[in-house]
Write a protein that holds these residues in place. Structure first.
Motif, PDB file in Angstrom:
ATOM      1  N   ILE A  83      29.239  56.405  23.641  1.00  0.00           N
ATOM      2  CA  ILE A  83      30.154  55.300  23.937  1.00  0.00           C
ATOM      3  C   ILE A  83      29.374  54.069  24.387  1.00  0.00           C
ATOM      4  N   LEU A  84      29.806  52.913  23.918  1.00  0.00           N
ATOM      5  CA  LEU A  84      29.349  51.646  24.462  1.00  0.00           C
ATOM      6  C   LEU A  84      30.518  51.076  25.250  1.00  0.00           C
ATOM      7  N   ARG A  85      30.302  50.838  26.541  1.00  0.00           N
ATOM      8  CA  ARG A  85      31.357  50.304  27.405  1.00  0.00           C
ATOM      9  C   ARG A  85      31.000  48.878  27.800  1.00  0.00           C
ATOM     10  N   ILE A  86      31.963  47.991  27.647  1.00  0.00           N
ATOM     11  CA  ILE A  86      31.819  46.586  28.004  1.00  0.00           C
ATOM     12  C   ILE A  86      32.750  46.334  29.171  1.00  0.00           C
ATOM     13  N   GLU A  87      32.217  45.751  30.246  1.00  0.00           N
ATOM     14  CA  GLU A  87      33.032  45.438  31.425  1.00  0.00           C
ATOM     15  C   GLU A  87      32.825  43.976  31.790  1.00  0.00           C
ATOM     16  N   VAL A  88      33.922  43.280  32.045  1.00  0.00           N
ATOM     17  CA  VAL A  88      33.863  41.911  32.543  1.00  0.00           C
ATOM     18  C   VAL A  88      34.696  41.871  33.819  1.00  0.00           C
ATOM     19  N   THR A  89      34.043  41.528  34.925  1.00  0.00           N
ATOM     20  CA  THR A  89      34.690  41.505  36.230  1.00  0.00           C
ATOM     21  C   THR A  89      34.804  40.067  36.707  1.00  0.00           C
ATOM     22  N   ASP A  90      36.015  39.678  37.118  1.00  0.00           N
ATOM     23  CA  ASP A  90      36.215  38.346  37.693  1.00  0.00           C
ATOM     24  C   ASP A  90      36.914  38.486  39.040  1.00  0.00           C
ATOM     25  N   THR A  91      37.139  37.369  39.708  1.00  0.00           N
ATOM     26  CA  THR A  91      37.691  37.399  41.062  1.00  0.00           C
ATOM     27  C   THR A  91      39.164  37.021  41.103  1.00  0.00           C
TER      28      THR A  91
END
Length: 185
Positions: A83-91
């Motif tokens: 698996i390739l997991r992409i995560e984008v975290t914002d506030t």
């Protein structure tokens, strides 16, 4: 006695993480950095191409909808066995993404439709306050070279030939042969 500490890299990192400014420039940089990282992993082209679009969309959403002055967003890429997991975290944990059917004349609003179409799975994880992480996963096992592909298995997703297309010439027709003429009356 002086002792030197040495660091030895045993293997390339299976993850990548970076903080970026929540601007169009930061979103573009996220896509460029992700593309470069994926090239060093030797991932299948299908996965890399889809991941580039996913990173671009998720980073653009973080820069547009998750933006707070003075707060960056984080891009993380994790390559696991299959698996390739992409995560984008914002506030902006208070502003959850919602899929809405776009109107035909709308100039935006299609991003999550694109994420839904390209990702094998995606979702949102809240916390720690005030953050939210929008993630998408791509299966790596579906993209096999044609020479290692095997017969389709009925209950397995992405099973069989690459792209689900036949790998040899079709029976009864030679390559580059014109179709047969209809019978004359």
């Amino acid at each position: 006695m002086n002792q030197e500490k040495s660091t030895q890299l045993l293997s390339p990192a299976d993850h990548f993480s970076v903080l970026l400014s929540p601007t169009p420039r930061g979103a573009r940089l996220a896509r460029l950095l992700a593309t470069d990282w994926m090239r060093t992993r030797d991932l299948p082209h299908r996965v890399t191409e889809a991941a580039e679009h996913l990173v671009a969309e998720l980073a653009a959403n973080a820069a547009t909808h998750g933006r707070l002055p003075g707060r960056d967003f984080r891009l993380a890429l994790l390559a696991r066995s299959a698996i390739l997991r992409i995560e984008v975290t914002d506030t902006r944990g208070d502003d959850l993404p919602r899929r809405r059917p776009p109107t035909p004349d709308a100039e935006s609003g299609r991003g999550l439709l694109l994420v839904d179409a390209l990702a094998d799975r995606w979702g949102v994880k809240l916390g720690p306050v005030p953050r939210k992480t929008v993630w998408a996963e791509l299966d790596l096992q579906c993209a096999r070279p044609a020479e290692t592909a095997h017969a389709p298995e009925p209950d397995r997703v992405c099973s069989g030939a690459v792209g689900g297309l036949p790998q040899g010439p079709r029976e009864g027709k030679k390559p580059h042969q014109a179709p047969p003429l209809p019978p004359s009356a």
